[in-house]
Design an enzyme around this catalytic site. Structure first.
Site, PDB file in Angstrom:
ATOM      1  CG  ASP A   1      -2.257   4.713  -2.795  1.00 29.47           C
ATOM      2  OD1 ASP A   1      -1.379   3.882  -3.102  1.00 29.47           O
ATOM      3  OD2 ASP A   1      -3.148   4.489  -1.959  1.00 29.47           O
TER       4      ASP A   1
ATOM      5  CG  HIS B   1      -2.112  -0.950   1.031  1.00 26.89           C
ATOM      6  ND1 HIS B   1      -3.096  -0.748   0.081  1.00 26.89           N
ATOM      7  CD2 HIS B   1      -2.435  -2.102   1.678  1.00 26.89           C
ATOM      8  CE1 HIS B   1      -3.977  -1.737   0.151  1.00 26.89           C
ATOM      9  NE2 HIS B   1      -3.600  -2.580   1.108  1.00 26.89           N
TER      10      HIS B   1
END
Length: 383
Positions: free
Chosen positions: A153, A123
Site C-alpha cells: 500500500d 488489498h
C-alpha cells in the site's frame, strides 16, 4: 519548499493515494482532495495534512465537467480507482491530456492498468502475494505473514507513485509535456524487493523461510523480550559488531559456536533469549548505547517522540490538535518540507474557495450547489 506552485488534484481514496498526496503537500504542492458527494458517514482519509477539500459528485455529468475544468489548470491528477472507472466517467487520460497536455495523470492501483487482475478488487496482502515478496516473510514452520499494510500500500504504492510524479514533473521541464503514470502496487513492492532478487546467488536465501540470515533465522538478527515485557532488536551481522554483541551479553566468543554455524542457530537463539530476559529494556540500553553492537530498543508509538535521538532530530511533530506524527522525510538542506500543523480538512470545507481559485464564478458555484453537484462544509465553532 521544493514543490511550491505545483497544483495537485487527488481523488479521494483509501490509504496509498492519500499518502502520495500528503507527501506532495508536505513538500510544498497545493493539494486539493476531491471528496465524494453525497459524502459517506466517515471520512476515510487520515492523511489529509496540508490538503484542502472539495466535495464533488463525479458520477453526474455536471460533476465530471467540473473536474475536467479543474484539470485545465492542474499539474497533477492522482486517481485511485480500478481500471476503467475514470473512462466510464468521461475522465480518462485521453480526454484530460488532450485538454491539458502538460497534465501528469497518476493512476495508482493494486494490479495496474492491464493484465488479468486489472479490474479485480484487492488489498495490500494480495498485492504482496502476487509480487512474490510475501513468500519470503514469516518465521520457520509458520504461514507467510504480511507486516501490516506498509509494504504494498504505502511503500510500493504511495511512495513510488509520488516518486513517479516528481520524476514526470522534472521531465516536463524539458519536454513541456505531461504523461500517464501506471503505478501498480504489485510492481511497486516487487521493485522494492530488487535486493532479494539480485542477492539470490549470494546464498542469503538458500534455506527455507525463517531460517536465513535476514528473515529471523539468525540469532544475531532477531528481537528478544526483556524482563519488563519490552523488547530489544538485534542486527549484529558483521563479525566486529557480533563480537560487541557477545561482549555486551557477558559471553565469551571462544566458548561459542561460529557465528555462521547454521545448525547452532536455534540453540544460540535460546541462549540469547534467556540472557535478554534477565534485564529490563532500559538496562540493556545502558549496556549497548554508544557501542556498535547494533542493538536498539523496540519503541512503542507512545515512546518514540520522547526518545533522546528522535528528540535531538525533531523526528516527530505535533499538530494543533496535539496529535503526534512523523516529520516528513528526507530532510532537504535548503528547501525542507514544512508540514502543516493544522487539523485535516473536513469534507467539502474549501469547496467554494477552490472553485473560485480555478476560475468558477459565484453564479456557477451557486448553481452547482443548488443542483447538489457540490457540497460545502463549514467548521463548527467550539462553544
Amino acid at each position: 519548499m521544493a514543490l511550491s506552485g505545483v497544483r495537485v488534484l487527488e481523488l479521494a481514496g483509501l490509504a496509498p493515494a492519500p499518502l502520495c498526496g500528503m507527501i506532495l503537500a508536505d513538500f510544498g504542492a497545493q493539494v486539493v482532495r476531491v471528496d465524494r458527494t453525497p459524502r459517506s458517514a466517515v471520512a476515510t482519509d487520515v492523511q489529509g495534512r496540508g490538503k484542502r477539500s472539495l466535495a464533488l459528485d463525479l458520477k453526474r455529468p455536471p460533476g465530471a465537467a467540473v473536474l475536467r475544468r479543474l484539470c485545465w489548470e492542474a499539474d497533477v491528477l492522482i486517481e485511485p480507482f480500478r481500471q476503467g472507472v475514470m473512462e466510464k466517467l468521461g475522465l480518462g487520460p485521453e480526454v484530460l491530456l488532450q485538454e491539458n497536455p502538460r497534465l501528469i495523470y497518476a493512476r495508482l492501483t493494486g494490479f495496474g492498468q492491464s493484465g488479468q487482475y486489472a479490474k479485480s478488487a484487492g488489498h495490500d496482502i494480495n498485492y504482496l502475494a502476487l509480487s512474490g515478496v510475501l513468500s519470503k516473510l514469516g518465521r520457520k514452520d509458520e504461514n507467510p505473514y504480511a507486516p501490516v499494510n506498509l509494504l504494498a500500500d504505502f511503500a510500493g504504492g504511495g511512495v513510488l507513485c509520488a516518486m513517479g510524479i516528481v520524476t514526470a514533473l522534472y521531465e516536463r521541464t524539458k519536454s513541456g509535456k505531461g504523461q500517464i503514470i501506471d503505478a501498480s502496487m504489485v510492481e511497486g513492492v516487487a521493485y522494492l524487493s530488487s535486493f532479494l532478487w539480485k542477492s539470490q546467488n549470494l546464498g542469503l536465501w538458500n534455506r527455507p523461510r525463517g531460517e536465513n540470515l535476514l528473515d529471523s533465522g539468525a540469532p544475531f538478527y532477531e528481537t528478544y523480550k526483556t524482563s519488563d515485557g519490552k523488547f530489544m532488536a538485534v542486527g549484529a551481522i558483521e563479525p566486529q559488531f557480533y563480537e560487541q554483541l557477545i561482549k555486551g551479553l557477558g559471553l565469551d566468543s571462544d566458548k561459542l559456536p561460529s557465528q555462521l554455524s547454521f545448525s547452532d542457530w536455534p540453540k544460540m537463539k535460546e541462549k540469547f533469549a534467556s540472557i535478554f530476559a534477565q534485564k529490563t529494556q532500559a538496562e540493556w540500553c545502558s549496556i549497548f548505547d554508544g557501542t556498535d553492537a547494533c542493538v536498539t530498543p523496540v519503541l512503542s508509538f507512545d515512546e518514540v517522540a520522547s526518545h533522546q535521538h528522535n528528540k535531538q532530530r525533531s523526528s516527530f511533530i505535533k499538530n494543533d490538535q496535539e496529535e503526534i506524527s512523523p516529520r516528513p522525510a528526507p530532510l532537504l538542506s535548503r528547501t525542507p518540507a514544512v508540514p502543516s500543523f493544522k487539523r485535516d480538512p473536513f469534507i467539502g470545507e474549501h469547496t467554494e474557495e477552490i472553485l473560485l481559485e480555478y476560475g468558477f464564478t459565484k453564479q456557477e458555484i451557486a448553481k452547482l450547489y443548488s443542483d447538489k453537484v457540490i457540497e460545502f462544509s463549514e467548521p463548527k465553532a467550539n462553544l
